[in-house]
Design an enzyme around this catalytic site. Sequence first.
Site, PDB file in Angstrom:
ATOM      1  CB  SER A   1      -0.962  -0.049   1.189  1.00 28.37           C
ATOM      2  OG  SER A   1      -1.888   0.997   1.155  1.00 28.37           O
TER       3      SER A   1
ATOM      4  CG  ASP B   1      -6.209   0.552  -0.356  1.00 34.14           C
ATOM      5  OD1 ASP B   1      -5.458   1.554  -0.341  1.00 34.14           O
ATOM      6  OD2 ASP B   1      -6.189  -0.328   0.532  1.00 34.14           O
TER       7      ASP B   1
ATOM      8  CG  ASP C   1      -2.864   3.952  -1.257  1.00 35.99           C
ATOM      9  OD1 ASP C   1      -3.618   3.826  -2.238  1.00 35.99           O
ATOM     10  OD2 ASP C   1      -2.908   3.188  -0.272  1.00 35.99           O
TER      11      ASP C   1
END
Length: 475
Positions: free
Chosen positions: A117, A274, A270
Amino acid sequence: MGASGDELNRLFGTDGVRGVAGRDLTARLATDLSAAAAAVLAPVGGSSSAGGDRTGRPLAVVGRDPRVSGEFLEAAVVAGLAGAGVDVLRLGVIPTPAVAYLTGALDAAFGVVISASHNPAKDNGIKFFGRGGIKLPDAVEDEIEARFRTLEPDLPGQPKIPEQRTIDPTATEFGRVRDATVEPQRYLDHLLSTLPGPSALAGLRIVADCAHGAAYQMAPEALRRAGAEVVVIGAEPDGLNINEGCGSTSLGALVAAVLEHGADAGIAYDGDADRCLAVDGDGQPLDGDQILTVLATGLKDAGRLTGETVVVTVMSNQGFHVAMAEAGIAVIETPVGDKHVSEIMRERGYVLGGEQSGHIIMTEHATTGDGVLTSLQLLAAVNRLGVSLAAAAKMMPKYPQVLVNVPGDASQLGPEVAAAVARAREQLGGNGRVLVRPSGTEPTIRLMVQAEDASLAARVVGQLADEVRLALAGH
Protein backbone atom coordinates in the site's frame (compact mmCIF):
# COMPACT_ATOMS: atom_id res chain seq x y z
CA MET A 1 -7.34 -2.43 26.75
CA GLY A 2 -3.82 -3.26 25.64
CA ALA A 3 -2.55 -5.38 22.80
CA SER A 4 -1.62 -8.79 24.14
CA GLY A 5 1.56 -10.63 23.31
CA ASP A 6 -0.44 -12.94 21.04
CA GLU A 7 -1.84 -9.94 19.17
CA LEU A 8 1.64 -8.46 18.70
CA ASN A 9 2.99 -11.83 17.41
CA ARG A 10 -0.01 -12.38 15.13
CA LEU A 11 1.11 -12.88 11.54
CA PHE A 12 -1.81 -10.91 10.09
CA GLY A 13 -1.87 -7.20 10.88
CA THR A 14 -4.65 -4.70 10.27
CA ASP A 15 -4.37 -5.22 6.51
CA GLY A 16 -2.79 -8.54 5.63
CA VAL A 17 0.76 -9.78 6.23
CA ARG A 18 3.45 -7.14 5.82
CA GLY A 19 7.17 -6.82 6.32
CA VAL A 20 10.47 -6.06 4.66
CA ALA A 21 10.61 -8.05 1.43
CA GLY A 22 13.27 -10.76 1.42
CA ARG A 23 13.76 -10.53 5.18
CA ASP A 24 10.34 -10.74 6.84
CA LEU A 25 8.42 -11.59 3.70
CA THR A 26 10.35 -14.40 2.00
CA ALA A 27 9.52 -16.58 -0.97
CA ARG A 28 9.04 -19.58 1.34
CA LEU A 29 6.64 -17.63 3.53
CA ALA A 30 4.66 -16.45 0.49
CA THR A 31 4.42 -19.98 -0.92
CA ASP A 32 3.36 -21.61 2.34
CA LEU A 33 0.97 -18.79 3.27
CA SER A 34 -0.73 -19.15 -0.12
CA ALA A 35 -1.01 -22.92 0.29
CA ALA A 36 -2.49 -22.40 3.76
CA ALA A 37 -4.99 -19.87 2.39
CA ALA A 38 -6.00 -22.28 -0.37
CA ALA A 39 -6.68 -24.99 2.22
CA VAL A 40 -8.97 -22.65 4.18
CA LEU A 41 -10.60 -20.59 1.43
CA ALA A 42 -10.92 -23.30 -1.22
CA PRO A 43 -10.80 -26.65 0.62
CA VAL A 44 -10.75 -29.92 -1.28
CA GLY A 45 -14.34 -30.96 -1.85
CA GLY A 46 -15.61 -27.38 -1.59
CA SER A 47 -17.69 -25.73 -4.29
CA SER A 48 -15.79 -24.97 -7.46
CA SER A 49 -15.73 -21.62 -9.18
CA ALA A 50 -17.61 -20.64 -12.30
CA GLY A 51 -14.44 -18.79 -13.19
CA GLY A 52 -12.37 -21.97 -13.51
CA ASP A 53 -11.90 -24.00 -16.66
CA ARG A 54 -14.61 -26.57 -15.92
CA THR A 55 -12.17 -28.90 -14.19
CA GLY A 56 -13.76 -28.55 -10.78
CA ARG A 57 -10.65 -26.79 -9.48
CA PRO A 58 -11.19 -23.50 -7.63
CA LEU A 59 -9.99 -20.23 -9.15
CA ALA A 60 -7.92 -17.52 -7.47
CA VAL A 61 -7.05 -14.12 -8.95
CA VAL A 62 -3.69 -12.55 -8.11
CA GLY A 63 -2.63 -8.93 -8.55
CA ARG A 64 0.25 -6.76 -7.36
CA ASP A 65 1.65 -3.26 -7.29
CA PRO A 66 4.83 -2.33 -9.24
CA ARG A 67 7.43 -2.64 -6.46
CA VAL A 68 10.33 -4.81 -7.53
CA SER A 69 9.84 -7.43 -4.81
CA GLY A 70 6.35 -8.07 -6.14
CA GLU A 71 7.84 -10.04 -8.99
CA PHE A 72 9.40 -12.80 -6.90
CA LEU A 73 6.57 -12.75 -4.36
CA GLU A 74 3.98 -13.12 -7.11
CA ALA A 75 5.88 -16.14 -8.43
CA ALA A 76 5.96 -17.65 -4.93
CA VAL A 77 2.26 -17.01 -4.32
CA VAL A 78 1.31 -18.51 -7.66
CA ALA A 79 3.48 -21.56 -6.94
CA GLY A 80 1.81 -22.09 -3.59
CA LEU A 81 -1.67 -21.82 -5.06
CA ALA A 82 -1.07 -23.97 -8.13
CA GLY A 83 0.71 -26.55 -6.00
CA ALA A 84 -2.37 -26.70 -3.81
CA GLY A 85 -4.57 -27.44 -6.83
CA VAL A 86 -5.93 -23.93 -7.40
CA ASP A 87 -6.18 -22.41 -10.86
CA VAL A 88 -4.59 -18.95 -10.95
CA LEU A 89 -5.43 -15.91 -13.05
CA ARG A 90 -2.54 -13.44 -12.93
CA LEU A 91 -3.81 -9.89 -13.23
CA GLY A 92 -0.37 -8.26 -13.17
CA VAL A 93 0.07 -4.71 -11.87
CA ILE A 94 -3.41 -3.60 -10.89
CA PRO A 95 -5.08 -1.66 -8.04
CA THR A 96 -6.05 -3.63 -4.95
CA PRO A 97 -9.78 -2.79 -5.34
CA ALA A 98 -9.63 -4.15 -8.89
CA VAL A 99 -8.58 -7.51 -7.46
CA ALA A 100 -11.50 -7.34 -5.02
CA TYR A 101 -13.94 -6.48 -7.81
CA LEU A 102 -12.67 -9.18 -10.15
CA THR A 103 -12.76 -11.78 -7.38
CA GLY A 104 -16.51 -11.26 -7.34
CA ALA A 105 -17.04 -10.60 -11.04
CA LEU A 106 -15.23 -13.82 -12.01
CA ASP A 107 -16.79 -15.83 -9.16
CA ALA A 108 -13.30 -16.72 -7.94
CA ALA A 109 -12.93 -18.62 -4.69
CA PHE A 110 -10.63 -15.86 -3.41
CA GLY A 111 -8.27 -13.09 -4.45
CA VAL A 112 -4.68 -12.31 -3.48
CA VAL A 113 -2.97 -8.92 -3.52
CA ILE A 114 0.79 -8.45 -3.22
CA SER A 115 1.27 -4.89 -2.02
CA ALA A 116 2.37 -2.82 0.95
CA SER A 117 0.00 0.00 0.00
CA HIS A 118 1.47 3.36 1.14
CA ASN A 119 4.65 1.81 2.62
CA PRO A 120 8.10 2.42 1.05
CA ALA A 121 9.46 0.19 -1.69
CA LYS A 122 11.49 -2.03 0.66
CA ASP A 123 8.28 -3.33 2.23
CA ASN A 124 5.68 -5.61 0.74
CA GLY A 125 2.62 -7.49 1.86
CA ILE A 126 0.13 -10.23 1.05
CA LYS A 127 -3.60 -9.94 1.70
CA PHE A 128 -6.59 -12.01 0.74
CA PHE A 129 -10.15 -11.35 -0.34
CA GLY A 130 -12.78 -14.00 0.22
CA ARG A 131 -15.43 -15.05 -2.30
CA GLY A 132 -17.31 -12.00 -3.50
CA GLY A 133 -14.26 -9.78 -2.96
CA ILE A 134 -14.70 -9.09 0.74
CA LYS A 135 -11.92 -8.71 3.31
CA LEU A 136 -11.47 -11.69 5.58
CA PRO A 137 -12.76 -11.62 9.16
CA ASP A 138 -10.11 -12.01 11.86
CA ALA A 139 -11.33 -15.53 12.62
CA VAL A 140 -10.66 -16.67 9.04
CA GLU A 141 -7.22 -15.04 9.06
CA ASP A 142 -6.50 -16.87 12.32
CA GLU A 143 -7.50 -20.14 10.66
CA ILE A 144 -5.14 -19.48 7.76
CA GLU A 145 -2.37 -18.58 10.18
CA ALA A 146 -2.91 -21.77 12.18
CA ARG A 147 -2.62 -23.83 8.98
CA PHE A 148 0.44 -21.81 7.95
CA ARG A 149 2.16 -22.54 11.28
CA THR A 150 2.14 -26.23 10.39
CA LEU A 151 4.16 -25.36 7.29
CA GLU A 152 6.50 -22.82 8.92
CA PRO A 153 7.39 -24.40 12.29
CA ASP A 154 10.62 -22.48 12.81
CA LEU A 155 9.44 -18.87 12.98
CA PRO A 156 11.19 -16.87 15.74
CA GLY A 157 9.21 -16.85 18.97
CA GLN A 158 6.80 -19.53 17.78
CA PRO A 159 6.40 -23.03 19.23
CA LYS A 160 7.80 -25.94 17.31
CA ILE A 161 4.99 -27.65 15.43
CA PRO A 162 5.59 -30.92 13.59
CA GLU A 163 5.55 -30.28 9.87
CA GLN A 164 2.30 -31.36 8.27
CA ARG A 165 2.16 -30.49 4.61
CA THR A 166 -1.29 -29.89 3.15
CA ILE A 167 -0.15 -30.89 -0.34
CA ASP A 168 0.39 -34.50 -1.35
CA PRO A 169 3.79 -34.49 -3.10
CA THR A 170 2.59 -37.25 -5.42
CA ALA A 171 -0.54 -35.34 -6.50
CA THR A 172 -1.03 -34.61 -10.21
CA GLU A 173 -4.09 -32.36 -9.92
CA PHE A 174 -2.13 -29.13 -9.84
CA GLY A 175 -3.69 -25.80 -10.69
CA ARG A 176 -3.18 -24.13 -14.05
CA VAL A 177 -1.81 -20.60 -14.41
CA ARG A 178 -2.80 -18.06 -17.04
CA ASP A 179 -2.40 -14.32 -17.54
CA ALA A 180 -5.29 -11.88 -17.75
CA THR A 181 -5.87 -9.99 -20.97
CA VAL A 182 -9.17 -8.12 -20.83
CA GLU A 183 -10.01 -8.49 -17.14
CA PRO A 184 -8.50 -5.15 -15.99
CA GLN A 185 -10.61 -3.47 -18.69
CA ARG A 186 -13.68 -5.10 -17.15
CA TYR A 187 -12.89 -3.29 -13.90
CA LEU A 188 -12.35 0.05 -15.64
CA ASP A 189 -15.66 -0.29 -17.46
CA HIS A 190 -17.32 -0.98 -14.11
CA LEU A 191 -15.86 2.20 -12.61
CA LEU A 192 -17.16 4.33 -15.45
CA SER A 193 -20.58 2.70 -15.25
CA THR A 194 -21.01 4.15 -11.74
CA LEU A 195 -21.05 7.71 -13.08
CA PRO A 196 -24.25 9.54 -14.09
CA GLY A 197 -23.09 9.91 -17.68
CA PRO A 198 -20.14 9.56 -20.07
CA SER A 199 -19.04 13.19 -19.53
CA ALA A 200 -19.49 13.48 -15.76
CA LEU A 201 -16.13 15.26 -15.39
CA ALA A 202 -16.38 17.44 -18.51
CA GLY A 203 -14.85 20.88 -18.05
CA LEU A 204 -12.54 19.87 -15.21
CA ARG A 205 -8.76 20.03 -15.34
CA ILE A 206 -7.40 17.44 -12.90
CA VAL A 207 -3.88 16.57 -11.75
CA ALA A 208 -3.55 12.88 -10.91
CA ASP A 209 -0.65 11.77 -8.72
CA CYS A 210 -0.41 8.00 -9.11
CA ALA A 211 2.39 7.50 -6.54
CA HIS A 212 4.37 5.47 -9.12
CA GLY A 213 1.98 2.76 -8.02
CA ALA A 214 -0.63 0.30 -9.18
CA ALA A 215 -3.01 2.87 -10.71
CA TYR A 216 -0.40 4.62 -12.86
CA GLN A 217 -2.24 3.66 -16.06
CA MET A 218 -5.79 2.99 -14.93
CA ALA A 219 -6.49 6.17 -12.95
CA PRO A 220 -5.56 8.65 -15.70
CA GLU A 221 -7.51 6.61 -18.25
CA ALA A 222 -10.61 6.53 -16.04
CA LEU A 223 -10.49 10.29 -15.46
CA ARG A 224 -10.01 11.02 -19.16
CA ARG A 225 -12.79 8.68 -20.24
CA ALA A 226 -15.06 10.45 -17.74
CA GLY A 227 -14.44 13.72 -19.61
CA ALA A 228 -11.70 15.43 -17.60
CA GLU A 229 -8.52 17.03 -18.89
CA VAL A 230 -5.80 15.20 -16.99
CA VAL A 231 -2.25 16.14 -16.04
CA VAL A 232 -0.42 13.07 -14.75
CA ILE A 233 2.46 12.91 -12.26
CA GLY A 234 3.92 9.98 -10.34
CA ALA A 235 3.24 7.61 -13.22
CA GLU A 236 6.70 6.25 -14.04
CA PRO A 237 7.14 3.26 -11.73
CA ASP A 238 10.56 1.62 -11.76
CA GLY A 239 9.92 -0.83 -8.94
CA LEU A 240 11.82 1.29 -6.43
CA ASN A 241 10.13 4.71 -6.46
CA ILE A 242 6.63 3.77 -5.28
CA ASN A 243 5.28 6.35 -2.76
CA GLU A 244 8.62 8.17 -2.84
CA GLY A 245 7.87 11.87 -2.33
CA CYS A 246 4.53 11.48 -4.03
CA GLY A 247 1.04 10.05 -3.64
CA SER A 248 -1.36 10.33 -0.74
CA THR A 249 1.41 10.26 1.89
CA SER A 250 3.29 13.23 0.38
CA LEU A 251 1.06 15.88 -1.18
CA GLY A 252 3.75 18.48 -1.93
CA ALA A 253 4.29 17.47 -5.55
CA LEU A 254 0.55 17.39 -6.20
CA VAL A 255 -0.01 20.83 -4.66
CA ALA A 256 2.78 22.29 -6.81
CA ALA A 257 1.39 20.70 -9.99
CA VAL A 258 -2.18 21.90 -9.29
CA LEU A 259 -0.96 25.48 -8.87
CA GLU A 260 1.41 25.28 -11.86
CA HIS A 261 -1.29 24.01 -14.24
CA GLY A 262 -4.18 26.05 -12.85
CA ALA A 263 -6.09 22.83 -12.22
CA ASP A 264 -9.52 22.65 -10.66
CA ALA A 265 -8.39 19.85 -8.36
CA GLY A 266 -5.74 17.26 -7.70
CA ILE A 267 -6.10 13.63 -6.68
CA ALA A 268 -3.40 11.65 -4.88
CA TYR A 269 -3.60 7.86 -4.82
CA ASP A 270 -1.50 5.58 -2.66
CA GLY A 271 0.67 2.72 -3.89
CA ASP A 272 -2.13 0.20 -4.36
CA ALA A 273 -4.88 2.79 -5.06
CA ASP A 274 -7.31 1.61 -2.40
CA ARG A 275 -7.45 5.16 -1.06
CA CYS A 276 -7.11 8.73 -2.28
CA LEU A 277 -6.85 12.24 -0.94
CA ALA A 278 -7.68 15.43 -2.81
CA VAL A 279 -6.31 18.95 -3.24
CA ASP A 280 -8.51 21.86 -4.24
CA GLY A 281 -7.65 24.49 -6.86
CA ASP A 282 -5.94 26.64 -4.22
CA GLY A 283 -3.65 23.79 -3.22
CA GLN A 284 -5.46 23.04 0.05
CA PRO A 285 -5.77 19.33 0.94
CA LEU A 286 -8.99 17.43 1.64
CA ASP A 287 -8.81 14.31 3.81
CA GLY A 288 -11.12 11.32 3.92
CA ASP A 289 -13.54 12.97 6.36
CA GLN A 290 -14.03 15.94 4.04
CA ILE A 291 -14.49 13.65 1.04
CA LEU A 292 -17.03 11.61 3.01
CA THR A 293 -18.92 14.80 3.86
CA VAL A 294 -19.36 15.66 0.19
CA LEU A 295 -20.37 12.11 -0.76
CA ALA A 296 -22.72 11.60 2.20
CA THR A 297 -24.67 14.81 1.65
CA GLY A 298 -24.94 14.07 -2.06
CA LEU A 299 -26.26 10.55 -1.46
CA LYS A 300 -28.74 11.85 1.12
CA ASP A 301 -30.04 14.50 -1.26
CA ALA A 302 -30.48 11.80 -3.91
CA GLY A 303 -32.34 9.53 -1.47
CA ARG A 304 -29.65 6.84 -1.73
CA LEU A 305 -28.03 7.04 1.72
CA THR A 306 -29.39 3.93 3.42
CA GLY A 307 -30.67 4.71 6.90
CA GLU A 308 -29.33 8.25 6.40
CA THR A 309 -26.23 6.89 8.14
CA VAL A 310 -22.49 6.87 7.44
CA VAL A 311 -19.90 4.60 9.12
CA VAL A 312 -16.48 5.90 10.23
CA THR A 313 -13.76 5.01 12.73
CA VAL A 314 -13.10 6.54 16.13
CA MET A 315 -10.38 8.67 14.49
CA SER A 316 -12.89 10.74 12.53
CA ASN A 317 -12.68 14.49 12.96
CA GLN A 318 -15.11 16.23 15.30
CA GLY A 319 -15.90 18.63 12.48
CA PHE A 320 -17.24 15.69 10.49
CA HIS A 321 -19.68 14.87 13.28
CA VAL A 322 -20.78 18.51 13.39
CA ALA A 323 -21.34 18.56 9.61
CA MET A 324 -23.28 15.30 9.67
CA ALA A 325 -25.52 16.50 12.53
CA GLU A 326 -26.30 19.66 10.59
CA ALA A 327 -27.15 17.56 7.52
CA GLY A 328 -29.39 15.21 9.51
CA ILE A 329 -27.09 12.23 8.94
CA ALA A 330 -26.36 9.69 11.70
CA VAL A 331 -22.79 8.52 12.34
CA ILE A 332 -21.69 5.06 13.54
CA GLU A 333 -18.12 4.63 14.78
CA THR A 334 -15.95 1.50 14.65
CA PRO A 335 -12.41 0.67 15.82
CA VAL A 336 -9.56 1.86 13.61
CA GLY A 337 -9.29 -0.01 10.30
CA ASP A 338 -11.41 0.00 7.15
CA LYS A 339 -12.05 -3.72 7.73
CA HIS A 340 -14.19 -2.84 10.74
CA VAL A 341 -16.02 -0.17 8.76
CA SER A 342 -16.85 -2.59 5.96
CA GLU A 343 -18.03 -5.29 8.38
CA ILE A 344 -20.60 -2.95 9.97
CA MET A 345 -21.68 -1.73 6.55
CA ARG A 346 -22.29 -5.26 5.29
CA GLU A 347 -24.05 -6.38 8.46
CA ARG A 348 -26.45 -3.43 8.53
CA GLY A 349 -26.79 -2.60 4.87
CA TYR A 350 -25.19 0.85 4.91
CA VAL A 351 -23.78 2.18 1.64
CA LEU A 352 -21.11 4.69 2.68
CA GLY A 353 -18.24 4.63 5.15
CA GLY A 354 -14.54 5.30 5.44
CA GLU A 355 -11.53 6.73 7.21
CA GLN A 356 -9.58 9.99 7.43
CA SER A 357 -6.80 8.32 5.46
CA GLY A 358 -8.96 8.30 2.33
CA HIS A 359 -10.22 4.71 2.48
CA ILE A 360 -13.78 5.31 1.27
CA ILE A 361 -16.17 2.37 0.89
CA MET A 362 -19.23 2.67 -1.34
CA THR A 363 -21.03 -0.64 -1.24
CA GLU A 364 -23.30 0.30 -4.14
CA HIS A 365 -20.22 -0.12 -6.33
CA ALA A 366 -17.43 -1.86 -4.41
CA THR A 367 -16.71 -4.23 -1.52
CA THR A 368 -13.63 -2.38 -0.29
CA GLY A 369 -11.98 1.02 -0.31
CA ASP A 370 -11.32 2.18 -3.88
CA GLY A 371 -9.27 5.30 -4.61
CA VAL A 372 -10.11 5.57 -8.30
CA LEU A 373 -13.82 5.06 -7.67
CA THR A 374 -13.74 7.63 -4.85
CA SER A 375 -12.02 10.22 -7.04
CA LEU A 376 -14.54 9.75 -9.84
CA GLN A 377 -17.50 10.04 -7.47
CA LEU A 378 -16.08 13.08 -5.63
CA LEU A 379 -15.27 15.01 -8.81
CA ALA A 380 -18.60 14.09 -10.41
CA ALA A 381 -20.41 15.33 -7.29
CA VAL A 382 -18.78 18.77 -7.28
CA ASN A 383 -19.11 19.08 -11.06
CA ARG A 384 -22.81 18.28 -10.84
CA LEU A 385 -23.25 20.90 -8.12
CA GLY A 386 -21.35 23.46 -10.18
CA VAL A 387 -19.10 24.43 -7.26
CA SER A 388 -15.36 24.32 -6.71
CA LEU A 389 -13.77 21.63 -4.61
CA ALA A 390 -12.68 24.39 -2.21
CA ALA A 391 -16.31 25.40 -1.70
CA ALA A 392 -17.33 21.77 -1.19
CA ALA A 393 -14.60 21.31 1.43
CA LYS A 394 -16.14 24.09 3.52
CA MET A 395 -19.15 21.87 4.15
CA MET A 396 -17.08 20.41 7.01
CA PRO A 397 -15.41 22.60 9.68
CA LYS A 398 -12.14 20.77 10.27
CA TYR A 399 -11.05 20.70 13.91
CA PRO A 400 -7.30 20.74 14.71
CA GLN A 401 -6.08 17.33 15.83
CA VAL A 402 -3.04 16.55 18.00
CA LEU A 403 -1.62 13.03 18.32
CA VAL A 404 0.83 11.79 20.96
CA ASN A 405 2.32 8.31 21.38
CA VAL A 406 3.24 7.15 24.89
CA PRO A 407 5.42 4.00 25.11
CA GLY A 408 3.94 1.39 27.41
CA ASP A 409 1.54 -1.49 27.85
CA ALA A 410 -2.04 -0.24 27.71
CA SER A 411 -3.22 -3.27 29.70
CA GLN A 412 -1.54 -1.67 32.73
CA LEU A 413 -3.84 1.35 32.63
CA GLY A 414 -6.54 1.52 35.27
CA PRO A 415 -9.49 3.71 36.26
CA GLU A 416 -7.23 6.70 36.88
CA VAL A 417 -6.76 7.07 33.12
CA ALA A 418 -10.51 6.88 32.51
CA ALA A 419 -10.85 9.71 35.03
CA ALA A 420 -8.13 11.66 33.21
CA VAL A 421 -9.98 11.22 29.90
CA ALA A 422 -13.17 12.49 31.55
CA ARG A 423 -11.30 15.59 32.79
CA ALA A 424 -9.85 16.17 29.31
CA ARG A 425 -13.31 16.04 27.77
CA GLU A 426 -14.57 18.44 30.40
CA GLN A 427 -11.84 20.92 29.44
CA LEU A 428 -13.05 20.78 25.85
CA GLY A 429 -16.52 21.75 26.98
CA GLY A 430 -18.26 19.03 25.02
CA ASN A 431 -16.97 20.46 21.75
CA GLY A 432 -14.08 18.18 20.94
CA ARG A 433 -12.89 14.61 20.97
CA VAL A 434 -10.53 12.59 23.17
CA LEU A 435 -9.31 9.10 22.31
CA VAL A 436 -6.92 6.75 24.12
CA ARG A 437 -6.22 3.46 22.39
CA PRO A 438 -3.49 0.81 22.27
CA SER A 439 -1.41 0.31 19.18
CA GLY A 440 -2.16 -3.00 17.49
CA THR A 441 1.45 -3.50 16.39
CA GLU A 442 3.70 -2.25 19.20
CA PRO A 443 3.63 -1.60 22.98
CA THR A 444 2.48 1.99 22.58
CA ILE A 445 -0.57 3.95 23.72
CA ARG A 446 -1.95 6.40 21.18
CA LEU A 447 -3.59 9.62 22.40
CA MET A 448 -5.67 11.93 20.23
CA VAL A 449 -7.34 15.23 21.10
CA GLN A 450 -9.39 17.39 18.73
CA ALA A 451 -10.69 20.87 19.52
CA GLU A 452 -11.78 24.01 17.68
CA ASP A 453 -8.67 25.72 19.03
CA ALA A 454 -5.30 24.10 18.20
CA SER A 455 -3.57 25.46 21.31
CA LEU A 456 -6.31 24.04 23.52
CA ALA A 457 -5.96 20.62 21.83
CA ALA A 458 -2.19 20.67 22.36
CA ARG A 459 -2.52 21.67 26.01
CA VAL A 460 -5.14 19.03 26.77
CA VAL A 461 -3.27 16.19 25.05
CA GLY A 462 -0.06 17.21 26.85
CA GLN A 463 -1.76 17.00 30.23
CA LEU A 464 -3.37 13.70 29.31
CA ALA A 465 -0.02 12.26 28.19
CA ASP A 466 1.54 13.27 31.53
CA GLU A 467 -1.25 11.49 33.42
CA VAL A 468 -0.89 8.34 31.30
CA ARG A 469 2.87 8.27 31.93
CA LEU A 470 2.27 8.73 35.64
CA ALA A 471 -0.25 5.88 35.66
CA LEU A 472 2.23 3.59 33.89
CA ALA A 473 4.98 4.50 36.34
CA GLY A 474 2.74 3.40 39.19
CA HIS A 475 2.61 -0.20 37.89
